[in-house]
Design a protein around this motif. Structure first.
Motif, PDB file in Angstrom:
ATOM      1  N   ASP A   2       2.748   3.121   3.093  1.00 41.94           N
ATOM      2  CA  ASP A   2       1.641   4.133   2.758  1.00 41.94           C
ATOM      3  C   ASP A   2       2.514   5.292   2.044  1.00 41.94           C
ATOM      4  O   ASP A   2       3.445   4.960   1.629  1.00 41.94           O
ATOM      5  CB  ASP A   2       1.054   4.834   4.211  1.00 41.94           C
ATOM      6  N   HIS A  10      -8.936   1.895   1.812  1.00 43.13           N
ATOM      7  CA  HIS A  10      -8.636   2.225   2.826  1.00 43.13           C
ATOM      8  C   HIS A  10      -9.772   1.665   3.658  1.00 43.13           C
ATOM      9  O   HIS A  10     -10.805   1.978   3.608  1.00 43.13           O
ATOM     10  CB  HIS A  10      -8.427   3.715   3.236  1.00 43.13           C
ATOM     11  N   HIS A  12       1.015  -1.196   0.037  1.00 40.21           N
ATOM     12  CA  HIS A  12       0.009  -0.079   0.060  1.00 40.21           C
ATOM     13  C   HIS A  12       0.997   1.222   0.010  1.00 40.21           C
ATOM     14  O   HIS A  12       1.558   1.556   0.840  1.00 40.21           O
ATOM     15  CB  HIS A  12      -1.090  -0.043   1.286  1.00 40.21           C
ATOM     16  N   HIS A  29       1.090   5.435  -2.185  1.00 42.70           N
ATOM     17  CA  HIS A  29       0.793   6.712  -2.910  1.00 42.70           C
ATOM     18  C   HIS A  29       1.945   7.044  -3.397  1.00 42.70           C
ATOM     19  O   HIS A  29       2.402   8.108  -2.743  1.00 42.70           O
ATOM     20  CB  HIS A  29      -0.234   7.646  -2.259  1.00 42.70           C
ATOM     21  N   HIS A  35      -4.645  -0.576   6.125  1.00 40.53           N
ATOM     22  CA  HIS A  35      -4.586  -0.170   7.384  1.00 40.53           C
ATOM     23  C   HIS A  35      -5.420  -1.294   8.495  1.00 40.53           C
ATOM     24  O   HIS A  35      -4.566  -1.742   9.361  1.00 40.53           O
ATOM     25  CB  HIS A  35      -5.191   1.130   7.712  1.00 40.53           C
TER      26      HIS A  35
END
Ligand code: ZN
Length: 509
Positions: free
Chosen positions: A370, A282, A132, A134, A319
């Motif tokens: 993240d 998420h 995960h 970005h 998460h």
């Protein structure tokens, strides 16, 4: 690409070939015959077991009999189901596939390769899976720190993204992220950001493997006007990239159940089902989210998603910090891939995810960084260490989440959580060759009593020596080969200085 069905065929062919080769003498003319046998068995595996497979996709040896690559190591940590570690080992790779794995002496007697990565003081292991992130948010690294999730997102990140993020931002930020991930031994990542076509183009050229989410969110975003528009654009992205590059899996990325309503979440799942595409989302990241879900739907986040059949298809849930006791079995039963992001969770003070409990319940759990705005780097070695420590201190139990379990989360467990368990995540015959070499040269590795302990508690991204994805060498002896380092560095610095100037001007207004 090697289809899942080809893996057993290759395994079978490999075993049969090994049996035959035991009875063949080595050297000279007989070596040629040995390669004929190898090619013959590989052909048999293709013809017999995978009807319709393109002949050009088969892992056949080069014309002169040489395979593409041999990767050697003092130790090979396979991360297979048995936890096998091979001393003085080597891996034979051709056409992106692991052909054989064993003692270096045996592999080198059997294969000759165009390129060899030497293994002195090297530990060979599967590439890391950052499940995960970005990626392009590397360009927002440090733009707003020391804030809680909702304040950070709504007052800083979302407005900054609308103002600054365009295709050029995404190209530069993603390249910067890919450089950092290659440097640190990450070979696969799951991305969720804007301008997914641009992200895919970067992945296409830099050689990494990625699941790329087209973000779906019910607000004006850098590349869409709202939920319907982002779903439509996501469908376009899937249609353009599905089946185009075996390293790239286009998926949908509905942001969360507090930025999309139930109808929009269902519409996204329906579109994903139509295209057989996974979803990344998420889930249960903050107490705000859970309370908000409770207020709106009378159900906590996972219960709410289950109530609208959102888990009817492959789901990667980032998460999952606040699942209730009733929700954890839902995640296990629905085979939801949970992604733990310990650094981000600590930095935003979002909470401690019950990772040990979820693993005990049979939930598939991977690990992720993240985005770099909430981390602030993409270092999976740090995630491994913090994942272990966070469980231990959270449960006040030093036995919670031992090193082996963490290493699994970063490799084979992560691969399983994102739906690529049959293709990557462990070093086994027939799997794609996503492999890294970790140098044990630095003094911090001396002495080495336990390899896995060192990989989790000592090694860092600076120790990664070489990175191979799909059989292609992306970094060798610390040199990133597929991205122009100087160009990315200067483009990122220049763009960041423009963002900084714009922020300074805005703050003076
Ligand atoms: Zn995220």
């Amino acid at each position: 690409m090697i289809r899942a069905g080809l893996a057993p065929a290759l395994f079978f062919a490999g075993n049969l070939k090994n049996v035959v080769l035991q009875y063949l003498p080595t050297g000279g003319f007989m070596t040629t015959i040995r390669y004929c046998f190898i090619s013959f068995f590989l052909c048999i595996s293709l013809i017999g077991c995978t009807p319709g497979e393109e002949p050009g996709e088969a892992p056949v040896a080069a014309d002169d009999g040489r395979i593409d690559l041999i990767i050697k190591g003092d130790h090979i940590v396979s991360m297979d189901a048995t936890g096998a570690i091979i001393e003085d080992g080597a891996i034979a790779v051709d056409e992106g596939v692991i052909l054989a794995i064993g003692k270096a002496a045996d592999i080198e007697a059997e294969y000759s390769a165009i390129n060899t990565l030497n293994g002195d003081n090297r530990v060979v292991m599967p590439g890391l899976v950052n499940a995960h992130t970005h990626a392009a948010m590397t360009l927002l690294r440090g733009v707003a720190d020391d804030l809680a999730l909702m304040e950070w997102l709504q007052n800083y990140i979302f407005p900054a993204e609308v103002e600054f993020v365009d295709a050029e931002f995404v190209r530069i930020g993603t390249e910067l992220a890919c450089w950092e991930m290659i440097r640190g031994g990450t070979t696969t990542f799951v991305d969720m950001y804007y301008y997914p076509d641009t992200i895919a183009e970067v992945i296409d050229s830099c050689g990494l493997r990625a699941l790329i989410s087209s973000t779906v969110i019910d607000q004006r975003s850098p590349d869409a006007e709202g939920a319907d528009d982002s779903i439509t654009k996501g469908i376009g992205f899937i249609e353009r990239w599905q089946g185009r590059n075996s390293r790239i899996t286009p998926i949908f990325g509905p942001h969360a159940n507090y930025t999309l309503d139930a109808d929009q979440l269902q519409a996204t799942r329906a579109a994903a089902q139509k295209y057989g595409a996974p979803i990344s989302i998420h889930v249960s990241e903050s107490q705000f989210e859970v309370q908000n879900s409770q207020n709106l739907y009378g159900m906590t986040s996972i219960e709410m998603l289950e109530s609208i059949d959102f888990f009817d298809g492959p789901t990667i849930a980032a998460h999952v910090i606040w699942p209730t006791e009733q929700e954890i079995p839902i995640l296990a039963e629905r085979k939801v891939g949970v992604v733990h992001n310990p650094t981000s969770n600590m930095k935003l003070a979002s909470g401690i995810a019950p990772i040990a409990e979820m693993l005990d319940a049979g939930v598939r759990v991977g690990l992720g960084t993240d985005g770099a705005a909430s981390n602030n780097d993409l270092d999976m070695w740090e995630e491994m260490r913090l994942a272990a420590f966070l469980q231990k201190i959270g449960l006040m139990n030093p036995e919670a989440l031992p090193a082996t379990a963490v290493l699994r989360m970063a490799t084979s467990g992560g691969a399983e959580a994102i739906g690529l368990g049959d293709e990557i995540g462990s070093l086994e015959v027939g799997k794609r060759a996503d492999v890294i070499q970790v140098a044990f040269d630095d003094v911090h590795h001396i002495p080495t009593f336990d390899l896995v302990s060192h990989l989790v508690y000592v090694s860092d991204e600076q120790d990664v020596a070489s990175v191979v994805v799909d059989g292609k060498v992306l970094m060798q002896d610390g040199d990133v080969l597929t991205i122009d380092t100087a160009r990315v560095r200067s483009e990122a610095t220049e763009l960041a200085s423009r963002i900084q100037a714009a922020l300074a001007a805005r703050n003076q207004e």
